[in-house]
Scaffold this active site. Structure first.
Site, PDB file in Angstrom:
ATOM      1  N   ASN A 154      -3.164 -72.347 -49.604  1.00  0.00           N
ATOM      2  CA  ASN A 154      -4.347 -71.689 -49.417  1.00  0.00           C
ATOM      3  C   ASN A 154      -4.244 -70.505 -48.600  1.00  0.00           C
ATOM      4  O   ASN A 154      -5.152 -69.785 -48.264  1.00  0.00           O
ATOM      5  CB  ASN A 154      -5.550 -72.647 -48.818  1.00  0.00           C
ATOM      6  CG  ASN A 154      -5.260 -73.107 -47.471  1.00  0.00           C
ATOM      7  OD1 ASN A 154      -4.099 -72.732 -47.005  1.00  0.00           O
ATOM      8  ND2 ASN A 154      -6.172 -73.700 -46.930  1.00  0.00           N
TER       9      ASN A 154
ATOM     10  N   SER B  52       0.075 -77.957 -44.467  1.00  0.00           N
ATOM     11  CA  SER B  52      -0.493 -78.160 -43.200  1.00  0.00           C
ATOM     12  C   SER B  52      -0.276 -77.234 -42.196  1.00  0.00           C
ATOM     13  O   SER B  52       1.108 -76.736 -42.142  1.00  0.00           O
ATOM     14  CB  SER B  52       0.153 -79.675 -42.672  1.00  0.00           C
ATOM     15  OG  SER B  52      -0.382 -79.889 -41.217  1.00  0.00           O
TER      16      SER B  52
ATOM     17  N   TYR C 205      -2.794 -83.153 -35.167  1.00  0.00           N
ATOM     18  CA  TYR C 205      -1.654 -82.949 -36.119  1.00  0.00           C
ATOM     19  C   TYR C 205      -1.129 -84.507 -36.075  1.00  0.00           C
ATOM     20  O   TYR C 205      -0.890 -85.096 -37.341  1.00  0.00           O
ATOM     21  CB  TYR C 205      -0.796 -81.973 -35.517  1.00  0.00           C
ATOM     22  CG  TYR C 205       0.456 -81.968 -36.340  1.00  0.00           C
ATOM     23  CD1 TYR C 205       0.368 -81.421 -37.608  1.00  0.00           C
ATOM     24  CD2 TYR C 205       1.907 -82.033 -35.748  1.00  0.00           C
ATOM     25  CE1 TYR C 205       1.524 -81.097 -38.539  1.00  0.00           C
ATOM     26  CE2 TYR C 205       2.741 -82.085 -36.818  1.00  0.00           C
ATOM     27  CZ  TYR C 205       2.660 -81.636 -37.900  1.00  0.00           C
ATOM     28  OH  TYR C 205       3.840 -81.217 -38.828  1.00  0.00           O
TER      29      TYR C 205
ATOM     30  N   LYS D   2      -1.108 -90.057 -58.797  1.00  0.00           N
ATOM     31  CA  LYS D   2      -1.596 -91.425 -59.462  1.00  0.00           C
ATOM     32  C   LYS D   2      -1.788 -91.142 -60.932  1.00  0.00           C
ATOM     33  O   LYS D   2      -1.471 -91.562 -61.504  1.00  0.00           O
ATOM     34  CB  LYS D   2      -2.511 -92.097 -58.659  1.00  0.00           C
ATOM     35  CG  LYS D   2      -3.503 -93.162 -59.214  1.00  0.00           C
ATOM     36  CD  LYS D   2      -4.063 -94.020 -58.185  1.00  0.00           C
ATOM     37  CE  LYS D   2      -5.231 -94.898 -58.960  1.00  0.00           C
ATOM     38  NZ  LYS D   2      -6.355 -94.240 -59.259  1.00  0.00           N
TER      39      LYS D   2
ATOM     40  N   VAL E 111      -5.961 -77.803 -50.669  1.00  0.00           N
ATOM     41  CA  VAL E 111      -5.852 -79.299 -51.208  1.00  0.00           C
ATOM     42  C   VAL E 111      -6.793 -80.136 -50.451  1.00  0.00           C
ATOM     43  O   VAL E 111      -6.734 -81.526 -50.999  1.00  0.00           O
ATOM     44  CB  VAL E 111      -4.401 -79.611 -51.028  1.00  0.00           C
ATOM     45  CG1 VAL E 111      -3.512 -78.847 -52.186  1.00  0.00           C
ATOM     46  CG2 VAL E 111      -3.947 -79.722 -49.654  1.00  0.00           C
TER      47      VAL E 111
ATOM     48  N   THR F 102      12.874 -77.606 -36.904  1.00  0.00           N
ATOM     49  CA  THR F 102      13.477 -76.794 -37.874  1.00  0.00           C
ATOM     50  C   THR F 102      13.329 -75.431 -37.770  1.00  0.00           C
ATOM     51  O   THR F 102      12.353 -75.176 -37.188  1.00  0.00           O
ATOM     52  CB  THR F 102      13.040 -77.235 -39.503  1.00  0.00           C
ATOM     53  OG1 THR F 102      12.955 -78.848 -39.548  1.00  0.00           O
ATOM     54  CG2 THR F 102      13.791 -76.630 -40.484  1.00  0.00           C
TER      55      THR F 102
END
Ligand code: UDP
Length: 317
Positions: free
Chosen positions: A35, A78, A148, A108, A60, A178
């Site tokens: 988004n 996120s 978070y 699923k 989402v 990272t």
């Protein structure tokens, strides 16, 4: 034979975009969904026009629709820096909870493997050091980072519930700090902030007395670890990170040295609930994925320097 198809949520973020590159390189058709709240089209613009790449702008936390088959879903959407959670606490909670639920529902429906991007933040300010996957963590649910940490803990719980109750084929990666190209210059995390400050000749803002520790992983090592996990049979969480631990003060000094800057260090107030230590125990990743990081921190910082030089030039233009 038709190519395997992977959906990467958060695909135009820092990690997501490197994963888009990796899965295309491994022969997948990649559907990147984002988004653009914290991601940027710049991170994937080199893939526009590639017949094995599609970009879908979508949030989402709303119903997710993808046409055709999916073999795998990597859920990486996120906000992921402490400043982002402070500024977007509700979006952070929603994408980890509602977003994970929607994307699991899609996995699923498509009978696809689901890979959750979890985090070392599930360990909170840890009482066990280094952190292995059996440690349950020490998280303040109502602190500023709680949005978070708790969203990701919920996401892990939801992922295991879909695995146990619906038989979904799931993987959980716990990602430690990272760094690499495509981080935002102003995302507020230590590395982009220190790089920006050093390259501009400004003081580096170390929070607290800088004795808190982190263990930084170069992005290529992380991406390889995630890829191996996605191809493995391991259902339970796996830490992926570089165990080479440093204090934040030493890290700031290292960035001053690598950038050749004459900047000094200034000390500012430590944010709430800032974990005092963090270091992954990667015995499990070594055992089940035959993975360990290859890039030493100094080499990784040198590899990342050109990207930050370019970003600083752009920002100052
Ligand atoms: N930090 C700092 N100065 C900054 C940004 C961060 O000293 O300008 C510290 C922060 O307090 C934390 C560490 O660096 O102890 C790593 O912070 P980061 O935001 O990169 O990620 P975290 O591991 O806290 O999620």
């Amino acid at each position: 034979m038709a190519k395997k198809r992977v959906l990467i949520t958060g695909g135009s973020g820092f990690l997501g975009s490197h994963l888009c590159d990796k899965y295309i390189h491994e022969g997948y058709h990649v559907i990147c969904m984002d988004n653009l709240l914290t991601g940027s089209e710049d991170n994937v613009s080199h893939l526009f026009g590639n017949e094995n790449f599609e970009f879908h702008k979508h949030d989402v936390t709303n119903y997710v629709y993808v046409k055709g088959d999916l073999d795998m879903v990597l859920h990486f959407a996120s906000p992921a820096s402490p400043i982002d959670y402070l500024e977007m606490p509700i979006q952070t909670l929603k994408v980890g909870s509602l977003g994970t639920h929607k994307v699991l529902g899609l996995a699923k429906e498509k009978n696809a493997r689901f890979v959750l991007a979890s985090t070392s933040e599930v360990y909170g300010d840890p009482n066990v050091h280094p952190q292995d996957e059996d440690y349950w963590g020490n998280v303040n649910p109502i602190g500023s980072r709680g949005v978070y940490d708790e969203a990701k803990r919920f996401a892990e719980a939801m992922t295991m519930a879909y695995h146990r109750f619906h038989g979904i084929d799931t993987r959980i990666v716990r990602i430690f700090n990272t760094y690499g190209s495509r981080m935002r210059l102003y995302d507020g995390r230590a590395l982009p902030t220190f790089m920006r400050q050093a390259l501009n000749g400004e003081p580096l803002t170390v929070y607290g007395d800088g004795s808190q520790t982190r263990s930084f992983t170069y992005v290529d090592d992380l991406v390889e670890g995630i890829y191996r996990l996605s191809m493995s049979d391991e259902i339970e969480p796996v830490n992926i990170g570089n165990p080479d631990e440093t204090t934040i003060r030493e890290f700031a000094e290292e960035i001053i040295e690598v950038t050749g800057s004459s900047s000094k260090i200034v000390y500012e107030e430590l944010p709430d609930d800032d974990p005092q230590v963090r270091q992954p125990d990667i015995s499990k990743a070594k055992r089940v994925l035959d993975w360990e990081p290859k890039v030493e921190r100094r080499d990784g910082l040198i590899k990342t320097l050109d990207y930050f030089k370019e970003q600083v030039l752009r920002a100052n233009a």
